[in-house]
Design a protein around this motif. Structure first.
Motif, PDB file in Angstrom:
ATOM      1  N   GLY A   8       0.778  -1.230   0.000  1.00 41.83           N
ATOM      2  CA  GLY A   8       0.000   0.000   0.000  1.00 41.83           C
ATOM      3  C   GLY A   8       0.809   1.279   0.000  1.00 41.83           C
ATOM      4  N   GLY A   9       2.125   1.171   0.102  1.00 40.28           N
ATOM      5  CA  GLY A   9       2.941   2.380   0.074  1.00 40.28           C
ATOM      6  C   GLY A   9       2.948   3.014  -1.302  1.00 40.28           C
ATOM      7  N   ARG A  19      -3.424   4.002   2.382  1.00 38.43           N
ATOM      8  CA  ARG A  19      -3.840   2.937   3.289  1.00 38.43           C
ATOM      9  C   ARG A  19      -2.860   1.777   3.166  1.00 38.43           C
ATOM     10  N   LEU A  20      -2.186   1.487   4.253  1.00 39.93           N
ATOM     11  CA  LEU A  20      -1.237   0.395   4.289  1.00 39.93           C
ATOM     12  C   LEU A  20      -1.907  -0.862   4.836  1.00 39.93           C
ATOM     13  N   THR A  68      -5.232   6.033  11.425  1.00 39.16           N
ATOM     14  CA  THR A  68      -6.115   5.098  12.111  1.00 39.16           C
ATOM     15  C   THR A  68      -5.630   3.685  11.859  1.00 39.16           C
ATOM     16  N   ILE A  69      -5.408   2.942  12.947  1.00 37.52           N
ATOM     17  CA  ILE A  69      -4.997   1.549  12.830  1.00 37.52           C
ATOM     18  C   ILE A  69      -6.204   0.661  13.068  1.00 37.52           C
ATOM     19  N   SER A  70      -6.284  -0.427  12.340  1.00 37.02           N
ATOM     20  CA  SER A  70      -7.389  -1.369  12.506  1.00 37.02           C
ATOM     21  C   SER A  70      -6.886  -2.768  12.163  1.00 37.02           C
ATOM     22  N   ARG A  71      -7.735  -3.751  12.433  1.00 38.52           N
ATOM     23  CA  ARG A  71      -7.383  -5.110  12.038  1.00 38.52           C
ATOM     24  C   ARG A  71      -8.626  -5.864  11.636  1.00 38.52           C
ATOM     25  N   ASP A  72      -8.429  -6.911  10.846  1.00 35.67           N
ATOM     26  CA  ASP A  72      -9.537  -7.704  10.348  1.00 35.67           C
ATOM     27  C   ASP A  72     -10.217  -8.470  11.467  1.00 35.67           C
ATOM     28  N   SER A  77      -4.779  -9.607   9.856  1.00 35.94           N
ATOM     29  CA  SER A  77      -4.349  -8.485   9.027  1.00 35.94           C
ATOM     30  C   SER A  77      -4.520  -7.194   9.807  1.00 35.94           C
ATOM     31  N   SER A  78      -3.638  -6.269   9.529  1.00 33.13           N
ATOM     32  CA  SER A  78      -3.705  -4.946  10.154  1.00 33.13           C
ATOM     33  C   SER A  78      -3.651  -3.897   9.054  1.00 33.13           C
ATOM     34  N   TYR A  79      -4.288  -2.762   9.303  1.00 35.58           N
ATOM     35  CA  TYR A  79      -4.329  -1.684   8.324  1.00 35.58           C
ATOM     36  C   TYR A  79      -3.950  -0.364   8.998  1.00 35.58           C
ATOM     37  N   LEU A  80      -3.347   0.490   8.234  1.00 36.34           N
ATOM     38  CA  LEU A  80      -3.021   1.827   8.714  1.00 36.34           C
ATOM     39  C   LEU A  80      -3.537   2.828   7.699  1.00 36.34           C
ATOM     40  N   GLN A  81      -4.632   3.488   8.043  1.00 37.73           N
ATOM     41  CA  GLN A  81      -5.183   4.534   7.202  1.00 37.73           C
ATOM     42  C   GLN A  81      -4.485   5.831   7.558  1.00 37.73           C
ATOM     43  N   MET A  82      -3.832   6.430   6.584  1.00 38.04           N
ATOM     44  CA  MET A  82      -3.057   7.637   6.831  1.00 38.04           C
ATOM     45  C   MET A  82      -3.663   8.791   6.042  1.00 38.04           C
ATOM     46  N   ASN A  83      -4.170   9.779   6.752  1.00 40.17           N
ATOM     47  CA  ASN A  83      -4.778  10.952   6.143  1.00 40.17           C
ATOM     48  C   ASN A  83      -3.961  12.201   6.454  1.00 40.17           C
ATOM     49  N   SER A  84      -4.225  13.246   5.720  1.00 41.93           N
ATOM     50  CA  SER A  84      -3.533  14.529   5.933  1.00 41.93           C
ATOM     51  C   SER A  84      -2.029  14.334   6.033  1.00 41.93           C
TER      52      SER A  84
END
Length: 121
Positions: A8-9, A19-20, A68-72, A77-84
């Protein structure tokens, strides 16, 4: 063996979003806490965010309110939503877990290979 794979990079303009994703290999059955770290050129690796197995997030001051970090639901799985995004967010982002299990053993201190994020101002 690499058990965590990031994706996602990319290159994004300042103010944009990425979003990673971090996904565990199929041999991994359970994962405890999952972390995102980053390493900027010439700097030490630093923690960006953590999410516990129960889903409780923690953030570095520098990204709180923007990431924002989240996981399934299966928690593999983990996700990193990066805004601004800002230029100072540039770096290689790594997924990390201190403890995972397979069907046969416990795997400690696993890092992914990283995904590059470049924020252009």
């Amino acid at each position: 063996q690499v058990d965590l794979v990031e994706s996602g990079g990319g290159l994004v303009l300042a103010g944009g979003s990425l979003r990673l994703s971090c996904t565990a290999s199929e041999r991994i059955t359970t994962i405890g806490s999952m972390y995102w770290y980053r390493q900027a050129p010439g700097r030490q690796r630093e923690v960006v965010a953590e999410i516990t197995e129960r889903g409780t997030p923690t953030y570095a001051d520098s990204v709180r309110g923007r990431f924002t970090i989240s996981r399934d639901g299966d928690k593999r799985s983990s996700y990193l939503q990066m805004n601004s995004l800002k230029a100072e967010d540039t770096g290689i982002y790594f997924c990390y877990s201190p403890r995972m299990t397979t069907a046969w053993n416990v795997v400690y201190n696993q890092w992914g290979q990283g995904t590059q994020v470049i924020v252009s101002s």
